[in-house]
Design a protein around this motif. Sequence first.
Motif, PDB file in Angstrom:
ATOM      1  N   VAL A  11       0.837  -1.205   0.000  1.00 16.46           N
ATOM      2  CA  VAL A  11       0.000   0.000   0.000  1.00 16.46           C
ATOM      3  C   VAL A  11       0.874   1.258   0.000  1.00 16.46           C
ATOM      4  O   VAL A  11       0.526   2.270  -0.629  1.00 16.46           O
ATOM      5  CB  VAL A  11      -0.971  -0.023   1.206  1.00 16.46           C
ATOM      6  N   ALA A  12       2.010   1.189   0.671  1.00 15.36           N
ATOM      7  CA  ALA A  12       2.915   2.338   0.737  1.00 15.36           C
ATOM      8  C   ALA A  12       3.480   2.707  -0.643  1.00 15.36           C
ATOM      9  O   ALA A  12       3.856   3.858  -0.872  1.00 15.36           O
ATOM     10  CB  ALA A  12       4.056   2.058   1.707  1.00 15.36           C
ATOM     11  N   ILE A  13       3.520   1.739  -1.556  1.00  8.84           N
ATOM     12  CA  ILE A  13       3.971   2.024  -2.920  1.00  8.84           C
ATOM     13  C   ILE A  13       2.995   2.960  -3.617  1.00  8.84           C
ATOM     14  O   ILE A  13       3.372   3.764  -4.464  1.00  8.84           O
ATOM     15  CB  ILE A  13       4.143   0.715  -3.718  1.00  8.84           C
ATOM     16  N   GLY A  14       1.718   2.856  -3.243  1.00  4.64           N
ATOM     17  CA  GLY A  14       0.689   3.708  -3.837  1.00  4.64           C
ATOM     18  C   GLY A  14      -0.123   2.962  -4.879  1.00  4.64           C
ATOM     19  O   GLY A  14      -0.135   1.726  -4.905  1.00  4.64           O
ATOM     20  N   PRO A  15      -0.833   3.658  -5.762  1.00  2.81           N
ATOM     21  CA  PRO A  15      -1.587   3.003  -6.837  1.00  2.81           C
ATOM     22  C   PRO A  15      -0.644   2.158  -7.697  1.00  2.81           C
ATOM     23  O   PRO A  15       0.465   2.589  -8.037  1.00  2.81           O
ATOM     24  CB  PRO A  15      -2.163   4.183  -7.626  1.00  2.81           C
ATOM     25  N   ARG A  16      -1.120   0.950  -8.078  1.00  2.00           N
ATOM     26  CA  ARG A  16      -0.249  -0.006  -8.764  1.00  2.00           C
ATOM     27  C   ARG A  16      -0.926  -0.588 -10.007  1.00  2.00           C
ATOM     28  O   ARG A  16      -1.026  -1.807 -10.162  1.00  2.00           O
ATOM     29  CB  ARG A  16       0.144  -1.129  -7.794  1.00  2.00           C
TER      30      ARG A  16
ATOM     31  N   PHE B  70      -6.092   5.564  -5.640  1.00  2.00           N
ATOM     32  CA  PHE B  70      -6.629   4.248  -5.289  1.00  2.00           C
ATOM     33  C   PHE B  70      -5.479   3.290  -4.987  1.00  2.00           C
ATOM     34  O   PHE B  70      -4.743   2.888  -5.891  1.00  2.00           O
ATOM     35  CB  PHE B  70      -7.482   3.694  -6.430  1.00  2.00           C
ATOM     36  N   VAL B  71      -5.326   2.922  -3.714  1.00  2.00           N
ATOM     37  CA  VAL B  71      -4.196   2.076  -3.310  1.00  2.00           C
ATOM     38  C   VAL B  71      -4.577   0.607  -3.156  1.00  2.00           C
ATOM     39  O   VAL B  71      -3.710  -0.240  -2.924  1.00  2.00           O
ATOM     40  CB  VAL B  71      -3.542   2.598  -2.010  1.00  2.00           C
ATOM     41  N   GLY B  72      -5.865   0.281  -3.261  1.00  2.00           N
ATOM     42  CA  GLY B  72      -6.304  -1.109  -3.291  1.00  2.00           C
ATOM     43  C   GLY B  72      -5.768  -1.976  -2.166  1.00  2.00           C
ATOM     44  O   GLY B  72      -5.143  -3.011  -2.414  1.00  2.00           O
ATOM     45  N   ALA B  73      -6.018  -1.603  -0.921  1.00  2.00           N
ATOM     46  CA  ALA B  73      -5.537  -2.399   0.205  1.00  2.00           C
ATOM     47  C   ALA B  73      -6.135  -3.806   0.179  1.00  2.00           C
ATOM     48  O   ALA B  73      -5.417  -4.805   0.314  1.00  2.00           O
ATOM     49  CB  ALA B  73      -5.864  -1.706   1.525  1.00  2.00           C
TER      50      ALA B  73
ATOM     51  N   SER C 227      -8.211   1.465   1.907  1.00  2.00           N
ATOM     52  CA  SER C 227      -6.900   1.731   2.506  1.00  2.00           C
ATOM     53  C   SER C 227      -6.706   0.798   3.692  1.00  2.00           C
ATOM     54  O   SER C 227      -7.559  -0.049   3.978  1.00  2.00           O
ATOM     55  CB  SER C 227      -6.840   3.189   2.968  1.00  2.00           C
ATOM     56  N   LEU C 228      -5.624   0.949   4.390  1.00  2.00           N
ATOM     57  CA  LEU C 228      -5.344   0.077   5.539  1.00  2.00           C
ATOM     58  C   LEU C 228      -6.412   0.198   6.618  1.00  2.00           C
ATOM     59  O   LEU C 228      -6.635  -0.744   7.381  1.00  2.00           O
ATOM     60  CB  LEU C 228      -3.971   0.410   6.121  1.00  2.00           C
ATOM     61  N   ASP C 229      -7.085   1.338   6.683  1.00  2.00           N
ATOM     62  CA  ASP C 229      -8.131   1.517   7.690  1.00  2.00           C
ATOM     63  C   ASP C 229      -9.321   0.594   7.467  1.00  2.00           C
ATOM     64  O   ASP C 229     -10.078   0.324   8.402  1.00  2.00           O
ATOM     65  CB  ASP C 229      -8.623   2.966   7.696  1.00  2.00           C
ATOM     66  N   ALA C 230      -9.509   0.129   6.237  1.00  2.00           N
ATOM     67  CA  ALA C 230     -10.681  -0.693   5.904  1.00  2.00           C
ATOM     68  C   ALA C 230     -10.412  -2.188   5.971  1.00  2.00           C
ATOM     69  O   ALA C 230     -11.322  -2.990   5.773  1.00  2.00           O
ATOM     70  CB  ALA C 230     -11.181  -0.328   4.501  1.00  2.00           C
TER      71      ALA C 230
END
Length: 325
Positions: A17-22, A94-97, A244-247
Motif C-alpha cells: 500500500v505504501a507504494i501507492g496506486p499499482r 486508489f491504493v487497493g488495500a 486503505s489500511l483503515d478498511a
Amino acid sequence: MAKFDAGRAWEHLRQLVAIGPRPSGSPAIEQTRKYIKEQLAANGLTAVEQVWDDQTPLDKVRMVNLVVTIPGARKERIVIAGHYDTKLYRQFRFVGASDGGSSAAFLLELARVLRARKNPLTIELLFLDGEEARMPEWNGTDNTYGSRHYVDLAKRDGSLASLKALLLVDMIGDRDLAIRRDTNSTPWLTNVIWETARRQNLDDYFIPDSTRIEDDHLPFLAAGIPSVDIIDLDYEAWHTAKDSLDAVSARSLQVVGDVVLGALPTIETHLSKTLVLTGHRIGARRPYRVLKARALVPRQKRPRRAMFKMKRASPPAFSTLTEAH
C-alpha cells in the motif's frame, strides 16, 4: 508445519500500500514486482516472469504474471492465485488495500509456509497482473488479462494437463469479512473450503449465502480446471479512495490463511485419489455459461455484524453475476 502468520502478511500489505496506486504497466507495479520477488527470494523461492503486451481499449500495456513453483511429491499441481494490480483511477488515489493488496500479501506469506511443508502435489503460487479493467466498467475482454494469458500459454505448452485445481483469493482483507459461496466455482472445491471453515469455527466469515462472481477463475473454469474463488466483494470501500489500511485487518488475512491451509490436505487427498483412479486427468469439463446482471440487491444483515453494506451481490434465488473487478 509452519503456521500462517497474519503479522507477516500485514507487513507485506503495508509495504504494498505504501507504494501507492499499482495499475498494470505503471512504474509502481514494477516496484511491486521487485518487492514480491525480493520477499520470495528471502524464502528461497524464485518467481518466473510471464511477460507479454496486451491491447486494452485504452492503450497497449506490458503485463507480467509471476509464477512460483514449490515442488511436491508429484508433478501434478495445484495453483493458488491472486492479482497484484490495482484499478486505474485518475480521479482519486486508489491504493487497493483489499483489492489487489490483500491477495498479493496473502500469497507472499503463504509462500513462506508452503516452502517448509511436505507437499504431496506441486504447489504453484500465481501472482496475476491485469485482473482489473482499464476502462471504468468491466466489459467484454477488458479484464482478467493475466489469467487468460496464463491459461492460453498452458494450453500451448501442454502444462495445462498437470494443472488439477485452482484456488483463487481476491479482496480478502475486509475488516468486516463475509465470504459467500460463488456459484460459478466448482462445487466440490467450494464444499471443502466451507466445511473447513465450519470445522475451524470460522463459518461466521465463510457464510452460506451464495452469489455469482466474474473473476480470474473464469478462464480456468472454461478450460475444465476445478476452481474456487474466495472473495469478499461485499466491501464498502470497493473501488473508492477508502480502500486503505483503515478498511482492512490482519484478522481477516489470518482467517483465510487458516482455512486455505486447513483445506489443502483434503483437496490434495481428493486429487491424489482421482489421479490413482484415472491415471491421468482429474474431473470432466463441465458446461460453463457466463451470466450478466446489473441489479443492486442488498444482502440480509448478519446479527454479529455492525455494518450494513450493499454491493452487486445477490441471494441465491436471484441467480445474478457479480463482477470482481
